[in-house]
Design a protein around this motif. Structure first.
Motif, PDB file in Angstrom:
ATOM      1  N   ILE A 139       0.846  -1.197   0.000  1.00 16.38           N
ATOM      2  CA  ILE A 139       0.000   0.000   0.000  1.00 16.38           C
ATOM      3  C   ILE A 139       0.883   1.249   0.000  1.00 16.38           C
ATOM      4  O   ILE A 139       0.649   2.187  -0.766  1.00 16.38           O
ATOM      5  CB  ILE A 139      -0.962  -0.011   1.209  1.00 16.38           C
ATOM      6  CG1 ILE A 139      -1.992  -1.132   1.053  1.00 16.38           C
ATOM      7  CG2 ILE A 139      -1.647   1.340   1.382  1.00 16.38           C
ATOM      8  CD1 ILE A 139      -2.802  -1.431   2.304  1.00 16.38           C
ATOM      9  N   ALA A 140       1.908   1.229   0.849  1.00 21.24           N
ATOM     10  CA  ALA A 140       2.832   2.373   0.891  1.00 21.24           C
ATOM     11  C   ALA A 140       3.541   2.536  -0.455  1.00 21.24           C
ATOM     12  O   ALA A 140       3.703   3.653  -0.956  1.00 21.24           O
ATOM     13  CB  ALA A 140       3.847   2.192   2.013  1.00 21.24           C
ATOM     14  N   SER A 141       3.937   1.426  -1.074  1.00 23.38           N
ATOM     15  CA  SER A 141       4.603   1.482  -2.380  1.00 23.38           C
ATOM     16  C   SER A 141       3.677   2.046  -3.448  1.00 23.38           C
ATOM     17  O   SER A 141       4.128   2.792  -4.328  1.00 23.38           O
ATOM     18  CB  SER A 141       5.073   0.089  -2.812  1.00 23.38           C
ATOM     19  OG  SER A 141       6.345  -0.181  -2.299  1.00 23.38           O
ATOM     20  N   ALA A 142       2.406   1.690  -3.393  1.00 21.50           N
ATOM     21  CA  ALA A 142       1.453   2.215  -4.377  1.00 21.50           C
ATOM     22  C   ALA A 142       1.355   3.737  -4.258  1.00 21.50           C
ATOM     23  O   ALA A 142       1.319   4.449  -5.275  1.00 21.50           O
ATOM     24  CB  ALA A 142       0.085   1.567  -4.182  1.00 21.50           C
ATOM     25  N   VAL A 143       1.324   4.236  -3.038  1.00 18.60           N
ATOM     26  CA  VAL A 143       1.279   5.687  -2.826  1.00 18.60           C
ATOM     27  C   VAL A 143       2.558   6.335  -3.337  1.00 18.60           C
ATOM     28  O   VAL A 143       2.531   7.352  -4.046  1.00 18.60           O
ATOM     29  CB  VAL A 143       1.049   6.017  -1.328  1.00 18.60           C
ATOM     30  CG1 VAL A 143       1.206   7.504  -1.062  1.00 18.60           C
ATOM     31  CG2 VAL A 143      -0.326   5.531  -0.883  1.00 18.60           C
ATOM     32  N   VAL A 144       3.694   5.739  -2.997  1.00 18.13           N
ATOM     33  CA  VAL A 144       4.980   6.272  -3.440  1.00 18.13           C
ATOM     34  C   VAL A 144       5.086   6.231  -4.967  1.00 18.13           C
ATOM     35  O   VAL A 144       5.583   7.168  -5.593  1.00 18.13           O
ATOM     36  CB  VAL A 144       6.150   5.517  -2.764  1.00 18.13           C
ATOM     37  CG1 VAL A 144       7.490   5.898  -3.373  1.00 18.13           C
ATOM     38  CG2 VAL A 144       6.151   5.786  -1.268  1.00 18.13           C
ATOM     39  N   MET A 145       4.600   5.154  -5.586  1.00 22.13           N
ATOM     40  CA  MET A 145       4.622   5.048  -7.064  1.00 22.13           C
ATOM     41  C   MET A 145       3.776   6.141  -7.707  1.00 22.13           C
ATOM     42  O   MET A 145       4.153   6.697  -8.736  1.00 22.13           O
ATOM     43  CB  MET A 145       4.127   3.680  -7.523  1.00 22.13           C
ATOM     44  CG  MET A 145       5.127   2.591  -7.420  1.00 22.13           C
ATOM     45  SD  MET A 145       4.388   1.063  -8.027  1.00 22.13           S
ATOM     46  CE  MET A 145       5.846   0.081  -8.227  1.00 22.13           C
ATOM     47  N   PHE A 146       2.633   6.434  -7.102  1.00 19.82           N
ATOM     48  CA  PHE A 146       1.769   7.484  -7.628  1.00 19.82           C
ATOM     49  C   PHE A 146       2.488   8.833  -7.594  1.00 19.82           C
ATOM     50  O   PHE A 146       2.492   9.582  -8.575  1.00 19.82           O
ATOM     51  CB  PHE A 146       0.462   7.546  -6.819  1.00 19.82           C
ATOM     52  CG  PHE A 146      -0.452   8.651  -7.241  1.00 19.82           C
ATOM     53  CD1 PHE A 146      -1.223   8.530  -8.392  1.00 19.82           C
ATOM     54  CD2 PHE A 146      -0.544   9.823  -6.490  1.00 19.82           C
ATOM     55  CE1 PHE A 146      -2.073   9.564  -8.785  1.00 19.82           C
ATOM     56  CE2 PHE A 146      -1.389  10.855  -6.879  1.00 19.82           C
ATOM     57  CZ  PHE A 146      -2.156  10.727  -8.027  1.00 19.82           C
ATOM     58  N   ILE A 147       3.113   9.135  -6.463  1.00 15.06           N
ATOM     59  CA  ILE A 147       3.851  10.402  -6.337  1.00 15.06           C
ATOM     60  C   ILE A 147       5.041  10.418  -7.294  1.00 15.06           C
ATOM     61  O   ILE A 147       5.290  11.410  -7.988  1.00 15.06           O
ATOM     62  CB  ILE A 147       4.312  10.619  -4.877  1.00 15.06           C
ATOM     63  CG1 ILE A 147       3.096  10.772  -3.951  1.00 15.06           C
ATOM     64  CG2 ILE A 147       5.242  11.816  -4.765  1.00 15.06           C
ATOM     65  CD1 ILE A 147       3.411  10.670  -2.479  1.00 15.06           C
ATOM     66  N   ALA A 148       5.762   9.291  -7.369  1.00 15.92           N
ATOM     67  CA  ALA A 148       6.932   9.203  -8.253  1.00 15.92           C
ATOM     68  C   ALA A 148       6.534   9.374  -9.720  1.00 15.92           C
ATOM     69  O   ALA A 148       7.302   9.929 -10.510  1.00 15.92           O
ATOM     70  CB  ALA A 148       7.644   7.874  -8.047  1.00 15.92           C
ATOM     71  N   TRP A 149       5.342   8.918 -10.089  1.00 14.90           N
ATOM     72  CA  TRP A 149       4.879   9.068 -11.473  1.00 14.90           C
ATOM     73  C   TRP A 149       4.808  10.552 -11.850  1.00 14.90           C
ATOM     74  O   TRP A 149       5.263  10.954 -12.908  1.00 14.90           O
ATOM     75  CB  TRP A 149       3.498   8.412 -11.637  1.00 14.90           C
ATOM     76  CG  TRP A 149       3.047   8.351 -13.059  1.00 14.90           C
ATOM     77  CD1 TRP A 149       3.249   7.335 -13.933  1.00 14.90           C
ATOM     78  CD2 TRP A 149       2.310   9.361 -13.780  1.00 14.90           C
ATOM     79  NE1 TRP A 149       2.687   7.639 -15.152  1.00 14.90           N
ATOM     80  CE2 TRP A 149       2.108   8.876 -15.087  1.00 14.90           C
ATOM     81  CE3 TRP A 149       1.814  10.609 -13.456  1.00 14.90           C
ATOM     82  CZ2 TRP A 149       1.426   9.594 -16.060  1.00 14.90           C
ATOM     83  CZ3 TRP A 149       1.132  11.336 -14.424  1.00 14.90           C
ATOM     84  CH2 TRP A 149       0.944  10.825 -15.704  1.00 14.90           C
ATOM     85  N   TRP A 150       4.259  11.335 -10.947  1.00 14.53           N
ATOM     86  CA  TRP A 150       4.156  12.776 -11.212  1.00 14.53           C
ATOM     87  C   TRP A 150       5.525  13.444 -11.244  1.00 14.53           C
ATOM     88  O   TRP A 150       5.782  14.320 -12.071  1.00 14.53           O
ATOM     89  CB  TRP A 150       3.245  13.444 -10.181  1.00 14.53           C
ATOM     90  CG  TRP A 150       1.814  13.067 -10.388  1.00 14.53           C
ATOM     91  CD1 TRP A 150       1.107  12.137  -9.683  1.00 14.53           C
ATOM     92  CD2 TRP A 150       0.938  13.562 -11.402  1.00 14.53           C
ATOM     93  NE1 TRP A 150      -0.164  12.024 -10.200  1.00 14.53           N
ATOM     94  CE2 TRP A 150      -0.295  12.896 -11.256  1.00 14.53           C
ATOM     95  CE3 TRP A 150       1.065  14.496 -12.420  1.00 14.53           C
ATOM     96  CZ2 TRP A 150      -1.384  13.140 -12.081  1.00 14.53           C
ATOM     97  CZ3 TRP A 150      -0.025  14.750 -13.247  1.00 14.53           C
ATOM     98  CH2 TRP A 150      -1.235  14.080 -13.071  1.00 14.53           C
ATOM     99  N   VAL A 151       6.398  13.014 -10.355  1.00 11.23           N
ATOM    100  CA  VAL A 151       7.760  13.566 -10.359  1.00 11.23           C
ATOM    101  C   VAL A 151       8.450  13.202 -11.670  1.00 11.23           C
ATOM    102  O   VAL A 151       9.100  14.052 -12.295  1.00 11.23           O
ATOM    103  CB  VAL A 151       8.567  13.050  -9.145  1.00 11.23           C
ATOM    104  CG1 VAL A 151      10.029  13.481  -9.238  1.00 11.23           C
ATOM    105  CG2 VAL A 151       7.945  13.528  -7.843  1.00 11.23           C
ATOM    106  N   GLN A 152       8.293  11.944 -12.122  1.00 12.59           N
ATOM    107  CA  GLN A 152       8.877  11.521 -13.402  1.00 12.59           C
ATOM    108  C   GLN A 152       8.320  12.346 -14.552  1.00 12.59           C
ATOM    109  O   GLN A 152       9.055  12.721 -15.464  1.00 12.59           O
ATOM    110  CB  GLN A 152       8.577  10.041 -13.672  1.00 12.59           C
ATOM    111  CG  GLN A 152       9.582   9.076 -13.139  1.00 12.59           C
ATOM    112  CD  GLN A 152       9.247   7.665 -13.575  1.00 12.59           C
ATOM    113  OE1 GLN A 152       8.194   7.145 -13.235  1.00 12.59           O
ATOM    114  NE2 GLN A 152      10.146   7.065 -14.316  1.00 12.59           N
TER     115      GLN A 152
END
Length: 194
Positions: A139-152
């Motif tokens: 769950i934490a990774s999914a949140v981090v992936m979502f944020i990282a997508w925008w940063v990317q």
């Protein structure tokens, strides 16, 4: 055990959007279609390997290599669909991809006692504790992936700490699967660190 996906210096924004919109079609469908059939043979070999380890104490080398290559193929697809790598994942059990390394040292001998313990009580001492931890970590990774997508998308970079956290989640799950598939006697650590 080695589970490494290397972080790129910069990422393609176009490929990021393409993978997000159509990745399940042009990456997921062809790879997972083939992996479904290849995995059936992997399950048969896992069943047979259980008996081989039980009676001989060794995992037949060819079967071990097949399972390891199956892990590698799945990792290549996950690296692409998870936006960790821009390259299109290579097809096949013997294929390689730059920046994606998965390896398990071949064990000359495996414990028959641990094999029986995993069969009878693996659900209790492996799957429940690791599964609970991995659910929350996922769950934490999914949140981090979502944020990282925008940063990317805006910077063409994957933040290093976010990248390491997400790869750590995949690495942890890989260790649990390798242990559960009788490929190692080393109990998986409760950590995503290398």
């Amino acid at each position: 055990m080695q589970y490494t996906i290397s972080r790129q210096d910069s990422y393609s924004r176009g490929l990021l959007i393409l993978r997000t919109l159509f990745g399940s079609i042009y990456i997921g469908i062809p790879h997972y279609f083939l992996l479904f059939f290849v995995s059936i043979w992997g399950l048969i070999l896992q069943f047979l390997a259980f008996w081989a380890v039980l009676f001989t104490g060794t995992y037949p080398r060819g079967w071990f290599d097949y399972q390891l290559n199956l892990f590698r193929w799945n990792t290549r697809v996950s690296a692409s669909l998870g936006n960790f790598r821009d390259e299109y994942p290579a097809f096949g059990l013997s294929a390689t991809q730059p920046g994606v390394e998965v390896d398990i040292e071949y064990p000359e001998k495996l414990s028959r006692g641990l094999l029986i313990l995993r069969l009878l009580f693996g659900f209790i001492y492996v799957w429940i504790p690791h599964g609970v931890c991995l659910i929350f970590r996922g769950i934490a990774s999914a949140v981090v992936m979502f944020i990282a997508w925008w940063v990317q998308l805006f910077t063409a970079k994957y933040p290093e700490r976010m990248f390491e956290f997400n790869i750590g989640t995949y690495r942890w799950a890989f260790r649990v699967n390798a242990y559960s598939n009788f490929m190692t006697d080393s109990y998986p650590r409760f950590s995503g660190k290398p």
